[in-house]
Design a protein around this motif. Sequence first.
Motif, PDB file in Angstrom:
ATOM      1  N   ILE A 210      32.469  13.271  40.950  1.00 45.36           N
ATOM      2  CA  ILE A 210      33.227  13.388  39.637  1.00 45.36           C
ATOM      3  C   ILE A 210      34.153  12.269  39.391  1.00 45.36           C
ATOM      4  CG2 ILE A 210      34.263  14.596  37.924  1.00 45.36           C
ATOM      5  CD1 ILE A 210      32.945  17.004  38.628  1.00 45.36           C
ATOM      6  N   ALA A 211      34.896  12.213  40.675  1.00 44.26           N
ATOM      7  CA  ALA A 211      36.057  11.317  40.544  1.00 44.26           C
ATOM      8  C   ALA A 211      35.863   9.647  40.558  1.00 44.26           C
ATOM      9  CB  ALA A 211      37.024  11.350  41.649  1.00 44.26           C
ATOM     10  N   ILE A 212      34.698   9.476  41.227  1.00 43.34           N
ATOM     11  CA  ILE A 212      34.219   7.946  41.420  1.00 43.34           C
ATOM     12  C   ILE A 212      33.647   7.855  39.913  1.00 43.34           C
ATOM     13  CG2 ILE A 212      32.177   8.282  42.499  1.00 43.34           C
ATOM     14  CD1 ILE A 212      33.195   6.014  44.215  1.00 43.34           C
ATOM     15  N   VAL A 213      32.895   8.387  39.293  1.00 47.77           N
ATOM     16  CA  VAL A 213      32.137   8.287  38.280  1.00 47.77           C
ATOM     17  C   VAL A 213      32.943   8.119  37.018  1.00 47.77           C
ATOM     18  CG1 VAL A 213      30.593   9.170  36.401  1.00 47.77           C
ATOM     19  CG2 VAL A 213      29.947   9.408  38.959  1.00 47.77           C
ATOM     20  N   PHE A 214      33.934   9.052  37.020  1.00 55.41           N
ATOM     21  CA  PHE A 214      35.024   8.766  36.086  1.00 55.41           C
ATOM     22  C   PHE A 214      35.736   7.647  36.199  1.00 55.41           C
ATOM     23  CE2 PHE A 214      39.687   9.366  34.790  1.00 55.41           C
ATOM     24  CZ  PHE A 214      39.500   9.958  33.365  1.00 55.41           C
ATOM     25  N   ILE A 215      36.258   7.125  37.585  1.00 59.91           N
ATOM     26  CA  ILE A 215      36.931   6.129  37.942  1.00 59.91           C
ATOM     27  C   ILE A 215      36.044   4.678  37.201  1.00 59.91           C
ATOM     28  CG2 ILE A 215      37.645   4.278  39.508  1.00 59.91           C
ATOM     29  CD1 ILE A 215      38.394   6.680  41.125  1.00 59.91           C
ATOM     30  N   VAL A 216      34.929   4.605  37.493  1.00 58.59           N
ATOM     31  CA  VAL A 216      34.100   3.500  36.934  1.00 58.59           C
ATOM     32  C   VAL A 216      33.976   3.583  35.377  1.00 58.59           C
ATOM     33  CG1 VAL A 216      31.988   2.491  36.874  1.00 58.59           C
ATOM     34  CG2 VAL A 216      32.761   3.281  39.153  1.00 58.59           C
ATOM     35  N   TYR A 217      33.963   4.732  35.052  1.00 58.18           N
ATOM     36  CA  TYR A 217      33.717   4.661  33.435  1.00 58.18           C
ATOM     37  C   TYR A 217      35.006   4.349  32.885  1.00 58.18           C
ATOM     38  CZ  TYR A 217      33.607   6.772  28.969  1.00 58.18           C
ATOM     39  OH  TYR A 217      33.803   7.127  27.496  1.00 58.18           O
ATOM     40  N   LEU A 223      30.655  -3.162  35.256  1.00 57.26           N
ATOM     41  CA  LEU A 223      29.438  -2.435  35.864  1.00 57.26           C
ATOM     42  C   LEU A 223      28.787  -1.669  34.553  1.00 57.26           C
ATOM     43  CD1 LEU A 223      30.337  -0.855  39.105  1.00 57.26           C
ATOM     44  CD2 LEU A 223      28.848  -2.582  38.880  1.00 57.26           C
ATOM     45  N   LYS A 224      29.757  -1.562  33.407  1.00 55.81           N
ATOM     46  CA  LYS A 224      29.306  -0.816  32.397  1.00 55.81           C
ATOM     47  C   LYS A 224      28.379  -1.749  31.414  1.00 55.81           C
ATOM     48  CE  LYS A 224      32.211   1.668  30.260  1.00 55.81           C
ATOM     49  NZ  LYS A 224      33.667   2.273  29.524  1.00 55.81           N
TER      50      LYS A 224
END
Length: 450
Positions: A210-217, A223-224
């Motif tokens: 959850i933490a790393i997906v949130f950071i990328v978002y 990357l988006k």
Amino acid sequence: MVSSKSDLKVFYKSFIAIGLPLTIQQLVSSSLNFIDNLMIGRLGTQYLAAVGFAGSVYRILDLVIFGICSGMGVFIAQYFGKRNFESIRKIFGLMIRSALVVGICFAIFAYFNSEYIIKIFSKDPRVINIGVSYLKIVIFCYIFYAISCAFAYSLRSMGYTKYPMIAASLGVIANTFFNYCLIYGNLGFPQMQEKGAAIATIIARIVEMIAIVFIVYKKDFKLKGKLESYFNIPKDMIKEILRISLPVISTESLWILGTISLSVAYAKLGTDQAACVQIADVVSAISAILFMGIANSAGVIIGQTIGGGDREKVMFYSKQVIKVAFIMAGVCLVIVELLSGIIVSLYNLPINIYQIGVDTVRSYGILVFFKMINWAILIGIFRAGGDTKVAFYLDILPLWLYGVPMAFLGAYLRLPIYYVIFMAEFCEVIKLVLALLRYKSMRWIKDVAI
């Protein structure tokens, strides 16, 4: 001509900026397994051995995913050097899908074959029951871990190393807290022993994902993109990815299978000896933390430099990597030898097993020097250079043609476990000699970015 002073400064500035967060992340990630090992180990050698055997499935999964992600990471690093973010997003999407499929397959296989897996290592009924109980629960974390790895390796390959470190740190904090609560029944939680350790690991991997997906978002990192930007990969690119990645995946798969074969040989000497190996494995993993940071940092710098087309600077940087690797390997060797007794004393071992544990850790420590330098060269230099096929041969052939046979020979002769380990792991010395010969040829430098 490379300017020694200016480029040396640039190298070490980049090396520290990329490598320090990577090293901390490796420390944090390894701490998750170390904490599990230490906390469950205080319940006795049967628990320590059983959870260690069950963890072999995770070790295979980890190396296969590492092979997939590091193989594709070569392309991300080199495309990042060219600032080609469209291609990076396509590879990023493929990396996530590939890692997720592997995680699901491993979870299904391990769930339905848990008893058979533990019986490969031990015939002790108590060890088998504990191992199966742990494995049937912990396999649910594989899916979350696979997703986290794809995000983490993509960020690493672009040089954004501190963010995977943050996500991994949150996971370890969660793991430590819930281990404390669920293994021993503290703070009002039920005492669940090995089941509690497994549940704590699942919670930790969910938190990390959850933490790393949130950071990328939130941070984007370019990357988006639209959904279709992660698909529609050109056939030529797929062929090149397969050409470079398959040897990496094969290397990691065969390497971990070889390592598991060594564990099977060591386990034939008994449960107590196998428990000592589990302690030494953790010590070896902690020693490797620094070198995974070195290898991955070197991979990013060298991959991006090759992508930029500066061959002379690639050679200059690679020499610095080898220099750092030799110095730090010596430091690790000394530290492991000095602290072996203290490390083993942390575990609840019978008095007659304590000295065996110390000697086992010391045997591992001697070979740390060679193993860590091999990682820096094979992973940090050859793979980043696109020379994955030769890296495959150098990593696998000494292990399977020398290391595994020697381990089973030592077990057959009933030699002390620390002698058997030294005999088998001497294959690292052979690897290093061959790796240095390949490095001097300079044929490992290949620009794979299309």
